[in-house]
Design an enzyme around this catalytic site. Structure first.
Site, PDB file in Angstrom:
ATOM      1  N   HIS A 196      -6.249  -6.951  -0.846  1.00  0.00           N
ATOM      2  CA  HIS A 196      -6.659  -5.239  -1.129  1.00  0.00           C
ATOM      3  C   HIS A 196      -6.085  -5.488  -2.568  1.00  0.00           C
ATOM      4  O   HIS A 196      -5.179  -5.743  -2.383  1.00  0.00           O
ATOM      5  CB  HIS A 196      -6.208  -4.828   0.276  1.00  0.00           C
ATOM      6  CG  HIS A 196      -6.847  -5.182   1.382  1.00  0.00           C
ATOM      7  ND1 HIS A 196      -6.490  -6.096   3.297  1.00  0.00           N
ATOM      8  CD2 HIS A 196      -7.638  -4.804   2.073  1.00  0.00           C
ATOM      9  CE1 HIS A 196      -7.295  -5.894   3.299  1.00  0.00           C
ATOM     10  NE2 HIS A 196      -8.091  -5.440   3.138  1.00  0.00           N
ATOM     11  N   ASP A 199      -2.762 -10.636  -2.863  1.00  0.00           N
ATOM     12  CA  ASP A 199      -3.469 -10.028  -1.380  1.00  0.00           C
ATOM     13  C   ASP A 199      -5.333  -9.722  -1.787  1.00  0.00           C
ATOM     14  O   ASP A 199      -4.948  -8.954  -2.796  1.00  0.00           O
ATOM     15  CB  ASP A 199      -2.810  -8.678  -0.949  1.00  0.00           C
ATOM     16  CG  ASP A 199      -3.094  -8.409   0.505  1.00  0.00           C
ATOM     17  OD1 ASP A 199      -2.394  -8.567   1.406  1.00  0.00           O
ATOM     18  OD2 ASP A 199      -4.144  -7.516   0.441  1.00  0.00           O
ATOM     19  N   ASP A 253      -4.678 -12.509   3.036  1.00  0.00           N
ATOM     20  CA  ASP A 253      -6.205 -12.258   3.823  1.00  0.00           C
ATOM     21  C   ASP A 253      -7.366 -12.470   2.917  1.00  0.00           C
ATOM     22  O   ASP A 253      -8.804 -12.383   2.880  1.00  0.00           O
ATOM     23  CB  ASP A 253      -6.087 -11.081   4.308  1.00  0.00           C
ATOM     24  CG  ASP A 253      -5.284  -9.589   2.852  1.00  0.00           C
ATOM     25  OD1 ASP A 253      -4.972 -10.453   1.978  1.00  0.00           O
ATOM     26  OD2 ASP A 253      -5.028  -8.882   3.421  1.00  0.00           O
ATOM     27  N   HIS A 291       0.561  -1.447   0.295  1.00  0.00           N
ATOM     28  CA  HIS A 291       0.189   0.187   0.012  1.00  0.00           C
ATOM     29  C   HIS A 291       1.150   1.239  -0.112  1.00  0.00           C
ATOM     30  O   HIS A 291       0.537   2.619   0.049  1.00  0.00           O
ATOM     31  CB  HIS A 291      -0.785  -0.046   0.877  1.00  0.00           C
ATOM     32  CG  HIS A 291      -2.080  -1.181   1.269  1.00  0.00           C
ATOM     33  ND1 HIS A 291      -2.827  -0.967  -0.246  1.00  0.00           N
ATOM     34  CD2 HIS A 291      -2.269  -2.244   2.235  1.00  0.00           C
ATOM     35  CE1 HIS A 291      -3.763  -2.304   0.263  1.00  0.00           C
ATOM     36  NE2 HIS A 291      -3.123  -2.555   1.647  1.00  0.00           N
TER      37      HIS A 291
END
Ligand SMILES: [Zn+2]
Length: 308
Positions: free
Chosen positions: A164, A162, A245, A125
């Site tokens: 996200h 991931d 995740d 991120h």
């Protein structure tokens, strides 16, 4: 040659506030599961000290100075709403970069068949000038640049599964066709980016997944979007931004993968690394917040890496 595993005690010393999902116990859960006899052939290596100068590969000097200045002498400070730093966070982040760069050196110099880096804080991120989403610096982006600068890799593919979207990695390589960035992620979900229409210089491939979807949708996205893009790009190296995740147990998202899906996706990327990249494949831990889901998924991932 075997699979190499990088870890370091300082990765446990990057502290987050009580109740924060990105916590040191994540690495303890990974350590425990990889303690099993099934992983005795892993080549376990303590991560080397990182070279701070390589942070500049992905972030400007004033941003790096800002992060450094934010590191507290004691306690835990907030960098943004969900990103924090403690006294050892700088050393942890720089050592994570050191481990990732060492992993790149290993696969280019023939010291490992492939490598998994079990580090924190995560990185995907972190944008050029913004630390966010539990991430301070973009480790995968720095490692990709390291491969280009030190090993003359012309094309590097970063595949990010991931749950996200890796807005940071997309931001850093937005106008750089020498790096392919492919991401599967839940949408809508934090951080809000990752639509199919975000294509950069033609080098960004987003495969958003609707909430409550699972194995079939994920594998279809991999087969129809990610893998054809990797094949067309023919990278000299594949880096996995390996967040776990999207596992069905994870509390931060609603994608229902099992450890078998991570085993499968790992195998697919190993196959592509064999076809295009001289088998060079480096996997970097990103997210994964249910300790059991994380541990089982890492075991499946690393077990597949070890099968060669
Ligand atoms: Zn994540």
């Amino acid at each position: 040659m075997t699979t190499r595993l990088y870890s370091h005690p300082v990765f446990l010393e990057h502290l987050t506030p009580p109740g924060h999902p990105e916590r040191p116990d994540r690495l303890r859960a990974i350590e425990r599961v990889l303690d099993d006899e099934a992983f005795s052939a892993l080549d376990r290596v303590k991560a080397p000290e990182g070279d701070e100068a390589t942070i500049l590969y992905a972030h400007p000097e004033d941003f790096i100075a800002r992060v450094r200045a934010a590191i507290p002498e004691s306690g835990i400070v907030s960098i943004d709403a969900d990103t924090s730093a403690s006294p050892k966070s700088w050393q942890a982040a720089v050592t994570a970069i050191g481990a990732a760069n060492a992993a790149i050196d290993d696969v280019f110099e023939g010291r490992a068949a492939n490598v998994f880096v079990a580090a924190r804080p995560p990185g995907h991120h972190a944008e050029k000038t913004t630390a966010m989403g539990f991430c301070l610096f973009n480790t995968a982006a720095i490692a990709a640049r390291h491969a280009q600068k030190k090993h003359q890799a012309e094309r590097v593919a970063i595949v990010d599964w991931d749950v996200h979207h890796g807005n940071g990695t997309q931001d850093i390589f937005w106008d750089d066709p020498s790096v392919l960035y492919c991401s599967t992620h839940q949408m809508p979900l934090y951080p809000g980016t990752g639509a199919k229409s975000e294509t950069g210089a033609g080098n960004i491939v987003n495969a958003p997944l609707a909430p409550s979807t699972g194995s079939e949708t994920f594998r279809d996205a991999f087969l129809s979007r990610v893998l054809p893009s990797v094949d067309a790009f023919a990278p000299d190296l594949i880096i996995i931004s390996a967040g776990f995740d999207a596992h069905h147990r994870d509390p931060l998202a609603e994608i229902n993968l099992t450890e078998d899906d991570f085993d499968w996706a790992t195998g697919q990327l190993m196959d592509r690394a064999g076809r295009h990249s001289g088998n060079r494949l480096v996997s970097l831990l990103e997210g994964g917040y249910d300790l059991q889901g994380l541990a089982f998924s890492v075991a499946a991932h690393v077990g597949r890496l070890m099968k060669g």
